[in-house]
Design a protein around this motif. Structure first.
Motif, PDB file in Angstrom:
ATOM      1  N   GLY A  82     -38.038   5.273 140.464  1.00  0.00           N
ATOM      2  CA  GLY A  82     -38.864   4.313 139.226  1.00  0.00           C
ATOM      3  C   GLY A  82     -37.852   4.243 137.967  1.00  0.00           C
ATOM      4  N   ILE A  83     -36.903   4.932 138.071  1.00  0.00           N
ATOM      5  CA  ILE A  83     -35.918   4.976 136.940  1.00  0.00           C
ATOM      6  C   ILE A  83     -35.004   3.533 137.339  1.00  0.00           C
ATOM      7  CG2 ILE A  83     -33.821   5.716 135.575  1.00  0.00           C
ATOM      8  CD1 ILE A  83     -35.014   8.601 136.058  1.00  0.00           C
ATOM      9  N   THR A  84     -34.750   3.531 138.379  1.00  0.00           N
ATOM     10  CA  THR A  84     -33.840   2.507 138.948  1.00  0.00           C
ATOM     11  C   THR A  84     -34.617   0.997 138.740  1.00  0.00           C
ATOM     12  OG1 THR A  84     -32.676   3.553 140.498  1.00  0.00           O
ATOM     13  CG2 THR A  84     -32.311   1.421 140.738  1.00  0.00           C
ATOM     14  N   VAL A  85     -35.804   1.189 139.245  1.00  0.00           N
ATOM     15  CA  VAL A  85     -36.554  -0.184 139.109  1.00  0.00           C
ATOM     16  C   VAL A  85     -36.807  -0.598 137.769  1.00  0.00           C
ATOM     17  CG1 VAL A  85     -38.986  -1.103 139.401  1.00  0.00           C
ATOM     18  CG2 VAL A  85     -37.993   0.348 141.382  1.00  0.00           C
ATOM     19  N   GLN A  86     -37.060   0.419 136.650  1.00  0.00           N
ATOM     20  CA  GLN A  86     -37.190   0.097 135.581  1.00  0.00           C
ATOM     21  C   GLN A  86     -36.010  -0.510 135.031  1.00  0.00           C
ATOM     22  OE1 GLN A  86     -36.935   3.294 132.852  1.00  0.00           O
ATOM     23  NE2 GLN A  86     -38.657   2.511 131.231  1.00  0.00           N
ATOM     24  N   ALA A  87     -34.908  -0.127 135.108  1.00  0.00           N
ATOM     25  CA  ALA A  87     -33.705  -0.859 134.929  1.00  0.00           C
ATOM     26  C   ALA A  87     -33.513  -2.403 134.951  1.00  0.00           C
ATOM     27  CB  ALA A  87     -32.500  -0.294 135.277  1.00  0.00           C
ATOM     28  N   PHE A  88     -34.218  -2.801 136.164  1.00  0.00           N
ATOM     29  CA  PHE A  88     -34.387  -4.160 136.435  1.00  0.00           C
ATOM     30  C   PHE A  88     -35.744  -4.738 135.616  1.00  0.00           C
ATOM     31  CE2 PHE A  88     -31.824  -2.697 139.740  1.00  0.00           C
ATOM     32  CZ  PHE A  88     -30.811  -3.649 139.460  1.00  0.00           C
ATOM     33  N   GLU A  89     -36.914  -4.002 135.392  1.00  0.00           N
ATOM     34  CA  GLU A  89     -38.089  -4.525 135.188  1.00  0.00           C
ATOM     35  C   GLU A  89     -37.932  -4.747 133.663  1.00  0.00           C
ATOM     36  OE1 GLU A  89     -41.402  -3.034 138.308  1.00  0.00           O
ATOM     37  OE2 GLU A  89     -41.208  -1.935 136.550  1.00  0.00           O
ATOM     38  N   ALA A  90     -37.285  -3.614 132.927  1.00  0.00           N
ATOM     39  CA  ALA A  90     -37.285  -3.881 131.400  1.00  0.00           C
ATOM     40  C   ALA A  90     -36.030  -4.500 131.049  1.00  0.00           C
ATOM     41  CB  ALA A  90     -37.228  -2.449 130.804  1.00  0.00           C
ATOM     42  N   THR A  91     -35.225  -5.109 131.856  1.00  0.00           N
ATOM     43  CA  THR A  91     -34.037  -5.924 131.208  1.00  0.00           C
ATOM     44  C   THR A  91     -34.294  -7.532 131.923  1.00  0.00           C
ATOM     45  OG1 THR A  91     -32.674  -4.073 131.706  1.00  0.00           O
ATOM     46  CG2 THR A  91     -31.531  -6.156 131.557  1.00  0.00           C
ATOM     47  N   PRO A  92     -34.080  -8.494 131.115  1.00  0.00           N
ATOM     48  CA  PRO A  92     -34.278  -9.911 131.441  1.00  0.00           C
ATOM     49  C   PRO A  92     -33.295 -10.083 132.572  1.00  0.00           C
ATOM     50  CG  PRO A  92     -33.874  -9.739 129.101  1.00  0.00           C
ATOM     51  CD  PRO A  92     -33.791  -8.314 129.641  1.00  0.00           C
ATOM     52  N   MET A  93     -34.143 -10.793 133.687  1.00  0.00           N
ATOM     53  CA  MET A  93     -33.457 -11.102 134.877  1.00  0.00           C
ATOM     54  C   MET A  93     -31.889 -11.568 134.753  1.00  0.00           C
ATOM     55  SD  MET A  93     -34.212 -10.532 137.997  1.00  0.00           S
ATOM     56  CE  MET A  93     -33.152 -10.829 139.538  1.00  0.00           C
ATOM     57  N   ARG A  94     -31.681 -12.429 133.807  1.00  0.00           N
ATOM     58  CA  ARG A  94     -30.249 -12.973 133.734  1.00  0.00           C
ATOM     59  C   ARG A  94     -29.338 -11.945 133.657  1.00  0.00           C
ATOM     60  NH1 ARG A  94     -32.311 -13.877 128.760  1.00  0.00           N
ATOM     61  NH2 ARG A  94     -31.187 -13.336 126.665  1.00  0.00           N
ATOM     62  N   TYR A  95     -29.702 -10.752 133.470  1.00  0.00           N
ATOM     63  CA  TYR A  95     -28.586  -9.668 133.080  1.00  0.00           C
ATOM     64  C   TYR A  95     -28.479  -8.767 134.482  1.00  0.00           C
ATOM     65  CZ  TYR A  95     -29.079 -10.847 128.148  1.00  0.00           C
ATOM     66  OH  TYR A  95     -28.908 -11.556 127.088  1.00  0.00           O
ATOM     67  N   ALA A  96     -29.427  -8.965 135.575  1.00  0.00           N
ATOM     68  CA  ALA A  96     -29.363  -8.097 136.618  1.00  0.00           C
ATOM     69  C   ALA A  96     -27.956  -7.984 137.134  1.00  0.00           C
ATOM     70  CB  ALA A  96     -30.101  -8.883 137.671  1.00  0.00           C
ATOM     71  N   ALA A  97     -26.991  -8.864 136.895  1.00  0.00           N
ATOM     72  CA  ALA A  97     -25.777  -8.585 137.456  1.00  0.00           C
ATOM     73  C   ALA A  97     -24.855  -7.655 136.646  1.00  0.00           C
ATOM     74  CB  ALA A  97     -25.047  -9.936 137.478  1.00  0.00           C
ATOM     75  N   ALA A  98     -25.336  -7.438 135.371  1.00  0.00           N
ATOM     76  CA  ALA A  98     -24.683  -6.422 134.670  1.00  0.00           C
ATOM     77  C   ALA A  98     -25.186  -5.201 134.998  1.00  0.00           C
ATOM     78  CB  ALA A  98     -25.102  -6.621 133.133  1.00  0.00           C
ATOM     79  N   VAL A  99     -26.636  -4.927 135.313  1.00  0.00           N
ATOM     80  CA  VAL A  99     -27.020  -3.578 135.561  1.00  0.00           C
ATOM     81  C   VAL A  99     -26.289  -3.307 136.990  1.00  0.00           C
ATOM     82  CG1 VAL A  99     -29.198  -2.631 136.349  1.00  0.00           C
ATOM     83  CG2 VAL A  99     -29.271  -4.037 134.394  1.00  0.00           C
ATOM     84  N   VAL A 100     -26.348  -4.048 137.869  1.00  0.00           N
ATOM     85  CA  VAL A 100     -25.861  -3.585 139.122  1.00  0.00           C
ATOM     86  C   VAL A 100     -24.357  -3.309 139.298  1.00  0.00           C
ATOM     87  CG1 VAL A 100     -25.007  -4.495 141.549  1.00  0.00           C
ATOM     88  CG2 VAL A 100     -27.308  -5.279 140.660  1.00  0.00           C
ATOM     89  N   PHE A 101     -23.658  -3.787 138.319  1.00  0.00           N
ATOM     90  CA  PHE A 101     -22.139  -3.751 137.925  1.00  0.00           C
ATOM     91  C   PHE A 101     -21.993  -2.425 137.377  1.00  0.00           C
ATOM     92  CE2 PHE A 101     -18.115  -4.651 135.792  1.00  0.00           C
ATOM     93  CZ  PHE A 101     -17.273  -4.737 136.834  1.00  0.00           C
TER      94      PHE A 101
END
Length: 540
Positions: free
Chosen positions: A382-401
């Motif tokens: 749930g926490i990991t999914v939230q990191a992507f859902e609550a962050t604009p999709m264009r920042y997904a690479a930053a979350v993964v990094f």
């Protein structure tokens, strides 16, 4: 849809409000099991993984920790009833409060457990090492409480300067590898029990499947896992995974204020790169959950929510606690199930008295890790999914990094486990180098201070994505300064901070290499920023 406002004619209208609503029972079951599972993992990780004396955990750590949950939930109950009285509404739901899962597990696996082993290796006997570790845990909680208290007045500023991808990405990294992967290993140690419980959790909480009688998924997972464990275990069908439960015993301990935490302050210095981000994350989390409750119709004052959280953490630390409290993100979910203010009152009393009277410790000893671990895996998802859902999709690479430093930290935990490799052998591998910095040293240095590293890495990638290359360069330069003093990328095995010129030559060489890497990247980014935003953006 629940109304968020009522007309002024209804404000201060005297209406009958019960202390317990029909939905409070489900809310209570969910909230108390959440807190129980975190306490259980904290105790199990210390006593099973690190062989920590159980009496110190149950008689010294638990009472103060449970007191923080009691006081926080009582305060949130009062706040909910005041809001209901002020607005004339009878559907106000209290903010749920409990032990924070990522930082509680992080305290067990990254601070308390390693510190206990380090104290023993320094020559302390087991009991003295356990007491020193307890003092460290108390002091860490006081430090986090003070930080949260101060930042509660500057929450908005923190949100403005640290991008959401950095905050959520760093905590998602903890969730993925510490709350998710390590408990998954525990599940597969007794797979017949753990996998069945995990299946129930995924069915009920991820796939939203309906369970008989509307029972909470966490409770059913507990029941299924416990039945399999205690039915199949005595029959020998679980192999060496079954252990007979300890005899029931009352452990009475009052959470009285003590100055023992002062003795632990000096011990906190090597762990500040972990402790301070733990506190920072809770402030931002508190802001987010208050906004979530406001969207659901309950307009709590953000500063009041944060202050209660900070004071509950401080009182817990003063009274022997080692895990911090936080408001939970699921307030709208508790509201949807019909919970009002009774469920937080019940949870606070049950957890608080359990820490004093000792029945929590007996319940925890009855529940093996393989039964608890599925709940933690779900929370990690749930926490990991939230990191992507609550962050604009264009920042997904930053979350993964931002996940990579946490992965390195998890590998370091396993590579440095004295069960598999002696500390002397590990130190020797760390210092050896054939071509460049040795692989083991790179993993260790990357994992040290991994939370702050994750924030910096995600923040500078966000700045790049936004076309703010010069800002990215300054963020990278900040990372270089922090790496010089061991706040991130510490060249000490324990991850401590230091003055670089006082290090041994081999460690000093690593420090200069990492700081130089950040400096080189900052220069490159500053040069790129001179092109201007328009020319820097080209089609892939």
């Amino acid at each position: 849809m629940l109304p968020s406002h009522r007309s002024h004619a209804h404000v201060n209208t005297p209406i009958q409000r019960r202390w317990l609503a029909s939905g409070d029972l489900n809310g209570f079951l969910g909230l108390v099991v959440d807190n129980l599972s975190i306490l259980a993992f904290l105790a199990s990780a210390l006593t099973i993984i690190f062989k920590f004396p159980a009496d110190v955990v149950f008689l010294r750590m638990f009472p103060g920790t449970a007191l923080g949950v009691l006081l926080g939930n009582l305060a949130y109950t009062v706040m909910a009833r005041r809001l209901a009285r002020r607005t004339g509404r009878d559907d106000v739901t209290a903010m749920p409060l409990g032990l924070d899962a990522p930082t509680s597990i992080g305290m067990a696996l990254l601070v308390l457990g390693p510190a206990f082993l380090g104290f023993k290796q320094s020559g302390m006997d087991e009991h003295a090492a356990a007491i020193a570790t307890w003092q460290l845990g108390m002091a860490a909680l006081v430090v986090m409480g003070v930080l949260k208290f101060v930042l509660s007045f500057f929450g908005a500023m923190v949100q403005r300067h640290v991008p959401r991808a950095g905050l959520l990405g760093s905590i998602a990294g903890i969730a993925l590898v510490l709350m998710g992967f390590l408990p998954l290993v525990e599940i597969l140690k007794v797979p017949v029990v753990g996998f069945a419980g995990l299946g129930v959790v995924l069915y009920a909480l991820v796939a939203r499947g309906r369970l008989p009688f509307g029972l909470p998924g966490v409770l059913v997972a507990f029941i299924v896992g416990a039945l399999l464990y205690y039915v199949l275990g005595p029959l020998g069908w679980l192999g060496t995974g079954y252990h007979a439960p300890a005899a029931w015993q009352w452990r009475f301990a009052l959470p009285l204020p003590t100055l023992q935490w002062i003795h632990g302050l000096a011990y906190t210095v090597p762990y500040l790169p972990l402790i301070l981000p733990f506190g920072l994350l809770m402030v931002v989390g508190g802001i987010n959950v208050t906004e979530s409750a406001r969207a659901a119709g309950d307009d709590y004052a953000t500063r009041d929510i944060l202050l209660v959280e900070a004071l509950a953490t401080l009182v817990a630390g003063f009274c022997g606690g080692v895990a911090q409290t936080t408001p939970y993100i699921g307030q709208p979910s508790y509201k949807a199930m019909g919970a009002r203010s009774g469920y937080t009152l019940l949870t606070g009393v049950v957890i608080g008295l359990g820490g004093v009277l000792g029945y929590l410790s007996n319940l925890i000893e009855l529940v093996p890790l393989s039964v608890l671990a599925p709940i933690l895996v779900f929370v990690a998802i749930g926490i990991t999914v939230q990191a992507f859902e609550a962050t604009p999709m264009r920042y997904a690479a930053a979350v993964v990094f931002s996940f990579f430093p946490a992965i390195a930290r998890m590998l370091t935990i396993k590579l440095s486990d004295p069960t598999y490799v002696s500390p002397e052998h590990f130190a020797g591998l760390f210092d050896s180098s054939a071509h460049g910095i040795s692989e083991l040293a790179v993993i260790t240095v990357l994992g040290n201070g991994f939370i702050i590293t994750a924030m910096i890495w995600a923040s500078f990638v966000v700045a790049l994505i936004d076309g703010r290359t010069a800002r990215a360069a300054w963020i990278v330069l900040l990372g270089g300064v922090l790496s010089l003093f061991g706040v991130i990328h510490s060249a000490e095995l324990a991850g401590g901070v230091y003055l670089p010129w006082l290090l041994e030559p081999a460690s000093r060489q690593i420090v200069w290499q990492f700081a130089g890497a950040y400096l080189a990247l900052a220069v490159v980014l500053l040069l790129l920023s001179l092109q201007g935003r328009s020319s820097a953006r080209v089609a892939p």
